[in-house]
Scaffold this active site. Structure first.
Site: not given
Length: 382
Positions: A93, A158, A261
């Site tokens: 990625q 990621h 989060y």
């Protein structure tokens, strides 16, 4: 005047251009608000990741993940790769990722980039840097690194990452956790974080962890997995971020200073193996903020844009998000901050959508995610 100067430089031959694309709509597709007109602006792009319109709205910068930055015109012309772009780690990625213009681009010509960079041990991390776009649009000059994700832990997964300037001119950057789950909770690392910087890369003195020993002062919020979409809400000025869940549990969050989060302690997803996430205690966890919006089945979220243009009033108060795993363009209808409706657009194209931006002309501009990809213009039939 600047727009005319840019176009004059372009047509003077300072850039070598590719072929042209038709300006007429290629096809019409259905939507709940009427027919969509889809126009291919340019094609032949190699895994494009992001775009940014230059002043005047006729030209844009487009990043390609293998490591090239190009100028693309609304007439379909595509430049040769610009010089001066840093070397990237184009594995998995990784590669050349987001692009954003300085809020003062008209005077400083600064272009901000994020990209994956390899370390000495072969692992990689996300980098934020900036340089000046040359007057003839052929190069990024005097490129400087503003922030390196530390430590470097990725072997190709990621990285994040998106860039957003807020109304005060502060720069937010989303950083993935490099597929190292627990690091998203570690305040001494820049994995799984949203960071806030001054435009020159220095740390704002009111960042939430500036005075905490053992914490990185750049951090704004933490507990994020792989945030690949971010945009500023034009009606509230708040940063919104979307991020990939594992197998299920893609999220939208509205990051607040110093808040957690949840990843990997709280998630609506499971591991790709089908087993629970080892660290997870459930869909919620004490001391963490629940998602603003969540998908139990992952669309594979990417770039996103709020629609506040005047051209298509029916789209007002919509949030558009690219989807990769379930190829489509997602349109969320907002009532204030609440998501009240979802619609999937462009599904019949079967194209992974990497980025979406609202152009100065009020149309949506969408990048598909392929080795031979396209830039599409989307509008409602008028």
């Amino acid at each position: 005047m600047l727009a005319r100067h840019l176009l004059a430089a372009t047509f003077a031959g300072a850039i070598l251009w590719g072929g042209f694309a038709s300006a007429a709509p290629d096809q019409r597709l259905d939507s709940t608000l009427g027919p969509l007109e889809v126009t291919t602006v340019a094609d032949g792009l190699a895994r494009p990741w992001s775009l940014a319109f230059l002043p005047g709205g006729e030209l844009m910068l487009v990043t390609e993940r293998p490591g090239t930055l190009r100028v693309v015109g609304l007439d379909g012309r595509v430049s040769e790769p610009l010089d001066g772009v840093p070397e990237v780690y184009a594995t998995g990625q990784g590669g050349l990722l987001d692009v954003r213009l300085s809020p003062d681009f008209a005077s400083d010509r600064l272009v901000y980039l994020t990209y994956a960079e390899a370390g000495e041990d072969g692992k990689a991390g996300t980098v934020v840097g900036r340089g000046r776009l040359s007057e003839d649009l052929s190069a990024i000059e005097d490129f400087e690194v503003l922030l390196r994700q530390q430590p470097k832990l990725s072997v190709g997964l990621h990285f994040g990452s998106r860039l957003v300037f807020d109304r005060a001119g502060d720069l937010f950057v989303t950083l993935g956790e490099n597929n190292r789950r627990s690091t998203a909770q570690d305040l001494d690392k820049l994995q799984g974080k949203v960071v806030r910087l001054n435009p020159d890369g220095s740390v704002p003195p009111d960042n939430p962890f500036v005075d905490r020993q053992g914490a990185r002062p750049e951090i704004w919020s933490y507990g994020h997995r792989n945030p690949q979409g971010a945009a500023l809400n034009p009606w509230t000025g708040a940063l919104w971020v979307n991020e990939h869940g594992p197998r299920g549990g893609d999220e939208i969050n509205v990051p607040q200073a110093g808040k957690n989060y949840g990843w990997p302690l709280a998630t609506h997803g499971i591991d790709y193996s089908g087993q629970p996430i080892p660290e997870a205690v459930g869909e919620t966890a004490e001391g963490t903020v629940a998602p603003h919006h969540v998908w139990e089945v992952s669309p594979g979220l990417s770039g996103m844009a709020f629609y506040d243009a005047e051209r298509f009033p029916a789209w007002q108060h919509s949030l558009f998000i690219g989807a990769l795993a379930q190829p489509s363009l997602i349109r969320l209808t907002l009532d204030g901050d609440a998501v009240v409706k979802e619609e999937r657009l462009l599904e019949s194209l079967g194209k992974r959508i990497r980025d979406v931006r609202v152009g100065p002309d009020g149309y949506l501009y969408v990048l598909t995610d392929e080795a031979d990809a396209s830039l599409l213009r989307i509008g409602l039939a008028e």
